[in-house]
Each structure stands twice: as C-alpha cells, then as structure tokens.
Design a protein around this motif. Structure first.
Motif, short mmCIF file in Angstrom:
data_model
loop_
_atom_site.label_atom_id
_atom_site.label_comp_id
_atom_site.label_asym_id
_atom_site.label_seq_id
_atom_site.Cartn_x
_atom_site.Cartn_y
_atom_site.Cartn_z
N LYS A 48 51.82 33.16 42.43
CA LYS A 48 51.79 34.34 43.26
C LYS A 48 50.95 35.41 42.56
CE LYS A 48 54.71 37.70 45.67
NZ LYS A 48 56.10 38.14 45.96
N VAL A 49 50.19 36.15 43.35
CA VAL A 49 49.43 37.28 42.82
C VAL A 49 49.82 38.53 43.61
CG1 VAL A 49 47.16 38.27 42.33
CG2 VAL A 49 47.48 35.79 42.24
N ILE A 50 50.26 39.56 42.90
CA ILE A 50 50.54 40.86 43.52
C ILE A 50 49.40 41.79 43.11
CG2 ILE A 50 52.17 42.75 43.80
CD1 ILE A 50 54.39 40.87 42.91
N HIS A 51 48.63 42.22 44.08
CA HIS A 51 47.41 42.99 43.83
C HIS A 51 47.69 44.46 44.16
CE1 HIS A 51 43.36 44.05 43.24
NE2 HIS A 51 42.82 43.64 44.38
N PHE A 52 47.66 45.31 43.12
CA PHE A 52 47.94 46.74 43.29
C PHE A 52 46.61 47.50 43.37
CE2 PHE A 52 51.38 44.87 40.81
CZ PHE A 52 52.51 45.30 41.48
N MET A 53 46.48 48.35 44.40
CA MET A 53 45.27 49.16 44.53
C MET A 53 45.61 50.51 45.14
SD MET A 53 43.32 47.37 47.75
CE MET A 53 43.35 45.75 47.02
N ARG A 54 44.87 51.51 44.71
CA ARG A 54 45.09 52.87 45.24
C ARG A 54 44.01 53.28 46.24
NH1 ARG A 54 45.60 56.67 40.09
NH2 ARG A 54 43.77 55.44 39.54
N ASN A 55 42.82 52.75 46.08
CA ASN A 55 41.69 53.22 46.88
C ASN A 55 41.00 52.07 47.59
OD1 ASN A 55 41.69 56.06 45.78
ND2 ASN A 55 41.30 54.96 43.88
N ALA A 56 40.47 52.39 48.77
CA ALA A 56 39.64 51.42 49.48
C ALA A 56 38.30 51.29 48.77
CB ALA A 56 39.44 51.87 50.93
N ASN A 57 37.61 50.20 49.06
CA ASN A 57 36.31 49.97 48.42
C ASN A 57 35.45 49.12 49.35
OD1 ASN A 57 34.31 50.04 46.51
ND2 ASN A 57 35.37 48.80 45.00
N TRP A 58 34.17 49.49 49.44
CA TRP A 58 33.24 48.65 50.18
C TRP A 58 32.97 47.40 49.37
CZ3 TRP A 58 32.43 49.58 55.06
CH2 TRP A 58 32.45 50.88 55.56
N VAL A 59 33.23 46.25 49.97
CA VAL A 59 32.99 44.97 49.31
C VAL A 59 31.80 44.33 50.00
CG1 VAL A 59 33.93 42.74 48.65
CG2 VAL A 59 35.42 44.75 48.73
N ALA A 60 30.71 44.26 49.27
CA ALA A 60 29.46 43.83 49.86
C ALA A 60 29.40 42.32 50.02
CB ALA A 60 28.30 44.31 48.99
N ALA A 61 28.56 41.91 50.93
CA ALA A 61 28.37 40.47 51.16
C ALA A 61 26.93 40.23 51.58
CB ALA A 61 29.32 39.99 52.24
N LEU A 62 26.17 39.58 50.73
CA LEU A 62 24.79 39.26 51.08
C LEU A 62 24.75 38.15 52.11
CD1 LEU A 62 22.97 39.16 47.64
CD2 LEU A 62 22.45 40.67 49.52
N PRO A 63 23.95 38.28 53.14
CA PRO A 63 23.84 37.20 54.12
C PRO A 63 23.40 35.90 53.44
CG PRO A 63 22.70 39.19 54.88
CD PRO A 63 23.08 39.43 53.46
N GLY A 64 24.22 34.88 53.54
CA GLY A 64 23.90 33.59 52.96
C GLY A 64 23.98 33.55 51.45
N GLY A 65 24.52 34.62 50.83
CA GLY A 65 24.51 34.67 49.38
C GLY A 65 25.83 34.37 48.71
#
Length: 575
Positions: free
Chosen positions: A217-234
């Motif tokens: 199990k992974v519990i992921h703690f975060m306070r802020n949103a973030n843009w997570v980029a995704a290269l087309p086909g990359g």
C-alpha cells in the motif's frame, strides 16, 4: 597547502606582451558544472593549476546522490548532454539516473579530469585575504581540516544539492524506515510494505509509479496541486535497437535528431509569458490530458489540476504517475502532514494515517542560494548578504566578492529551456576572464555594485510579465521575487554573456597596469612557427567585428533549417 601564485608584475618587463602568468583555481563541486569547468580550463588555458573539491566519493554531483526508485531526468536524454559530447546508447527518451551518472563519470575519464579532483573533501569555508582566497576543506575520510589557497574561486556546488528533511515535528520518533529521496538507502526493501510518500514535486512524481507495483500500500500525502506534463507519444518511450543503431552508425542522424529536439526546447519562452497564446494552448492541452488520465474522477480532477497558469511551477513529465491514482493500493491524502508519530502521519484535519513500515520524504532541497559555509570578503559574509534576497551579476558573480565566480547562481536559465548549454556559456565566460587576468596585471576583479543593482532592477521589471510571478508556491521565488530564473530564454542568456561587458567590472592592478606590455615584442615574434606577415593576403577574410553580424555566423543564419516537429523535447526543461 598550495602556495600563492601571484608574481611581482615586474617580471613581465622581460617578457612579450600578454605573457600568461600562472593562475591557481579552486572549484567547489565535481558535478556537471565542475567537470565542465575542468574540461574548459584544460582545453583553453595554459600555465594553470586546478583543484576540484568534491564531498562525495564519486563525481557527477546530484546524479551520484539521487538513487531513489524511478530516478530519471525530465529532459530528453539526448539533449541532457554537453553540446559537443553526444551519447548514442540512451535507453529511452528520458535517461535514468544511473545512465546520467555513467555519462558524467565517463566524461571525467575520457578527458583525464580526475587528476584535478579530490573526492570526499568538503569545503567548509572560504575567506578573501586581500590578494587571493584561503579555502578551508574537511577531509571526510580522516576528519582532518586543511587549508588551500587560490587566485580565483569558482563555486560549482549546485542548486539541487543540499537536501533537507521537512520541517515536521516527530520525524525522530518514527519507528519504521525513514527515507529521503535525495539520501536513499538502497538496503530498504519496499516489497509488500505499507509506504508513506510525502511530496508531489519532481521526485515524488517519479517515485510513486516506481514503487506502486511492489508495495502493499502507498499513502501519498500532498498539499498542493501540480501540473504533470505528458509529451505526446513520449511517456515511457524506449528506443529500439534499430534506433540506437542509427544513432551510433549513421553519419549525421543523431546530430539532426538532437538539433530537432533542441529547437523545441528553445521555443519555450512564449509558454512562460503571462496570457500568451502559447501558454493558453499548453494549458488547455495539459488540462485535457490530466482529465483523461484521471479517468473521470471528479474529486481527483478538483484536487490535482491547478488553478494557476502552466509554468508557474516547474513542468514535470510524469509517466505513470496520474494512472497510479487509480490503482487499488494507492491512497491519496490531500493534506499537509503536521506531525509524524511512531507509526505514521497526522494531518491538518487531525486524522492519523497508519504507515508502519516506510516513510519517504520527497520534499526536496534547500534552494535558498544562501551558501552552506561562510564565504567572507572583508566584513561581509555571503551567507548574511544572501540571507533573504540573493542578488548576483548575471548569475555569475557577486559585488564586493573579488575573484569569485559561481555556476548557476541566482537568475540563471535553469527552467527556461535547455540547461547544460548555460553551463557551457558560463564556463566560457570564466575562461575568458581568467585569460584576461593571466595576461594583464590584474590583482582583483569584481562586479560593480551599480551594475548589479541595475541588473536586479531590470529583472524585477521583466518578471511580472511571466507566469513565474503568479501566485503559486515554487522554489523559483524568494520573498515574492523570482530569484532563480533568467529574465528571458536560454538563447537570450547565451547571447547576453557571450562577451564580457568590462564596463560592469571593477579591476585593481598590481603596480603599473601597462607593465603587461612587456619587452616590446609580440607573441608572434617569439614563435618560430608563426607567419610574421600573417595579415598580408589577397582578400579581406576577417570574421565580422560587429556583434550581430558575428552572431549570424555563430547561429548559422545562412543555413536553411527545416525544424521538424518530432513531438519530443517540446515544453520541457530541467536539471
């Protein structure tokens, strides 16, 4: 202890003009920047001595230190190299941390740079003596404190090098395995464990998809949103054996590919201009891509997709990151951790989360630019001068600190486009100044304080036009000012520092400044292999004397370029 290399200027009177006096250089750090400085000095400078002090057992800096699961570069691998030193066998679009370590390690071997490097030696202080630097070093093997001296000091310690634990009460009480992404313990087995992951910056985004398949199990703690980029086909793209063969064997193929990707990297500046069409277009693309990857989960969309402009924080490719949220063994907690207990984490709403096995802090580095050891000149300590607002001259030097350079100081192109070309440009600048120091009777050089003030005023006028100044929490900023990034593109920076603006510098001389004229002979006259009538010719074949005409030759203006859209290298920059 190395003795000082300053010599009396009178010795020049028996030498030809521009005779190079010996220069002693100390460099702090043997990462990508320190290795490049050593290479450039070896290639271009004569009559020099150099010692590079490196605190780690190996070279490569952050790429030796960072060994966490999923560690990789967020720049296309073929362009995370020195401009003149390609690597043909990268495994995929984004090189792994181990591959990048190998690249820099091999570079040190290929060019014989280890002769200059002392590993496991940490600089703990530097003081200007009036005619040079006294540098204090700790031998990390024996604990011995030693002193060294130099004419010119270069700080290449890096800006993502000083990792720190988060300021959360109770970390010392935790009974499980406590890890930091930048100080990873490879003996800790995550298989079948309950793991807490604090932070969703670049490291956290890489760690989650790497550990999700093996942890219970992974519990992921975060306070802020973030843009997570995704290269087309990359995403997750690996090079085939045929592609790697072509890179290695077909003349010109890899060079054309690298240039194509670099053109995309150098098209970034409009993306960072507030309200620009490029920023809006990228924002729409990333918004739609993130929504698609979150598979219609409205709660995740609301929590994870930022409401501030794309580019205000660092753009980070995240192959597999958003998809991991849909896995049944991943729990996301949108709350800051206020306390760590013996068995887990307590959050802002008072909820206690049980994390008995492993707690990972992907919480980053001290990026304040404040030096980690005293750097003292006169009555000023740079630690105090930069306690709040770090102000440099073009990211290279500091007023009132003579004969002192730094690589990637405040306001450098570290998120504006390609990174390593900036390192090369800065080391070229330093080599030119060192050559000037060697061939003249200069005792000290330092940026004029008025020039620094004017540069900072220009920076503060420029930055509000960019998304970097928007209301997001980012390490780019200090006290509301954008202190990390250059005020323009990477190409803009390369052109800005290509030539030294000597009018921005203050020089002090040893004796008569014109003693460098020497015995009346030129360097040409002392060289029996030189043509003593070299300027007599049939046509004027001189290179342009004017700056912009020379720039047109450097950037190959007359060469037709077809900028193919490879779909790779666009939108991203990185460390």
């Amino acid at each position: 202890m190395v003795l000082k290399t300053f010599a009396s200027p009178e010795w020049r009177l028996d030498k030809p003009i521009h005779t190079e006096r010996p220069v002693r250089v100390i460099c702090i750090g043997a990462g990508a920047s320190g290795l490049q400085l050593a290479y450039k000095l070896q290639k271009h400078i004569s009559n020099f001595s150099l010692t590079v002090y490196e605190k780690n057992p190996e070279v490569s800096g952050t790429w030796y230190e960072n060994k966490y699961p999923g560690c990789a570069c967020d720049v296309p691998s073929h362009n995370y190299t020195y401009s003149f030193e390609p690597k043909t066998d990268w495994s995929g679009l984004y090189g792994t941390g181990q591959e990048i370590f190998t690249y820099f390690n091999d570079f040190a071997d290929k060019y014989g740079l280890r002769r200059y490097i002392k590993t496991q030696h940490q600089v703990v202080g530097a003081k200007w003596t009036g005619s040079g630097w006294k540098v204090t070093i700790k031998n990390l093997i024996t604990g011995e404190i030693v002193n060294d001296t130099c004419d010119i000091l270069v700080n290449a310690a890096g800006f993502l090098n000083n990792w720190k634990w988060p300021d959360i009460p109770g970390l010392d009480k935790y009974k499980g395995a406590l890890l930091h992404s930048a100080n990873w313990d490879e003996t800790v087995d995550l298989k079948g464990k309950t793991v807490g992951l604090i932070g969703n910056g670049s490291s956290g985004i890489q760690i989650l998809p790497a550990i999700q398949p093996i942890a219970q199990k992974v519990i992921h703690f975060m306070r802020n949103a973030n843009w997570v980029a995704a290269l087309p086909g990359g995403e997750g793209r690996q090079y085939s054996e045929e592609e790697k063969r072509r890179f290695a064997e077909e003349p010109g193929h890899l060079l054309a590919y690298r240039r194509r990707v670099e053109r995309g990297n150098n098209a970034l500046l409009p993306v960072f201009i507030k309200g620009s069409d490029a920023n809006k277009k990228l924002g729409e693309y990333m918004f739609n891509t993130m929504k698609e990857k979150l598979a219609g989960n409205k709660e995740l969309e609301e929590k994870l997709i930022p409401n501030w402009a794309v580019g205000c924080r660092r753009l980070t490719p995240g192959p597999g990151y958003l998809e991991a949220f849909a896995e049944p063994n991943v729990q996301v907690v949108f709350s800051g951790v206020t306390e760590v207990t013996e068995r887990g984490c307590k959050c802002e709403d008072g909820t206690q989360y049980d994390v008995p096995d492993v707690l990972i802090c992907a919480t980053g580095f001290d990026v304040s630019y404040r030096p980690r050891f005293p750097i003292v000149a006169g009555d000023k300590n740079l630690q105090d001068v930069w306690a709040e607002d770090p102000e440099s001259y073009l990211g290279l030097a500091v007023a009132d600190f003579p004969n002192y350079f730094m690589i990637f100081g405040p306001n450098c192109p570290i998120g504006n486009g390609p990174l390593l070309p900036g390192v090369e440009a800065q080391t070229d600048y330093m080599v030119k100044m060192i050559d000037h120091w060697q061939t003249h009777n200069i005792r000290t050089f330092t940026p004029d304080a008025a020039a620094v003030r004017d540069f900072i005023a220009y920076r503060d006028q420029f930055m509000p036009k960019t998304v970097w100044a928007d209301a997001c929490k980012a390490w780019y900023k200090s006290n509301g000012k954008v202190t990390a990034l250059w005020c323009g593109s990477t190409l803009h920076y390369l052109e800005a520092i290509r030539q030294i603006r000597f009018e921005d510098w203050k020089f002090e001389y040893e004796g008569n400044r014109f003693t460098y004229l020497g015995n009346g002979q030129s360097q040409t006259e002392t060289n029996p292999d030189a043509d003593h009538a070299y300027y007599i010719r049939n046509e004027d074949d001189d290179l342009p004397l004017a700056r912009n005409k020379m720039t047109n030759i450097i950037n190959k203006t007359s060469v037709a370029v077809v900028a193919e859209n490879s779909g790779e290298g666009v939108f991203f920059s990185g460390i």
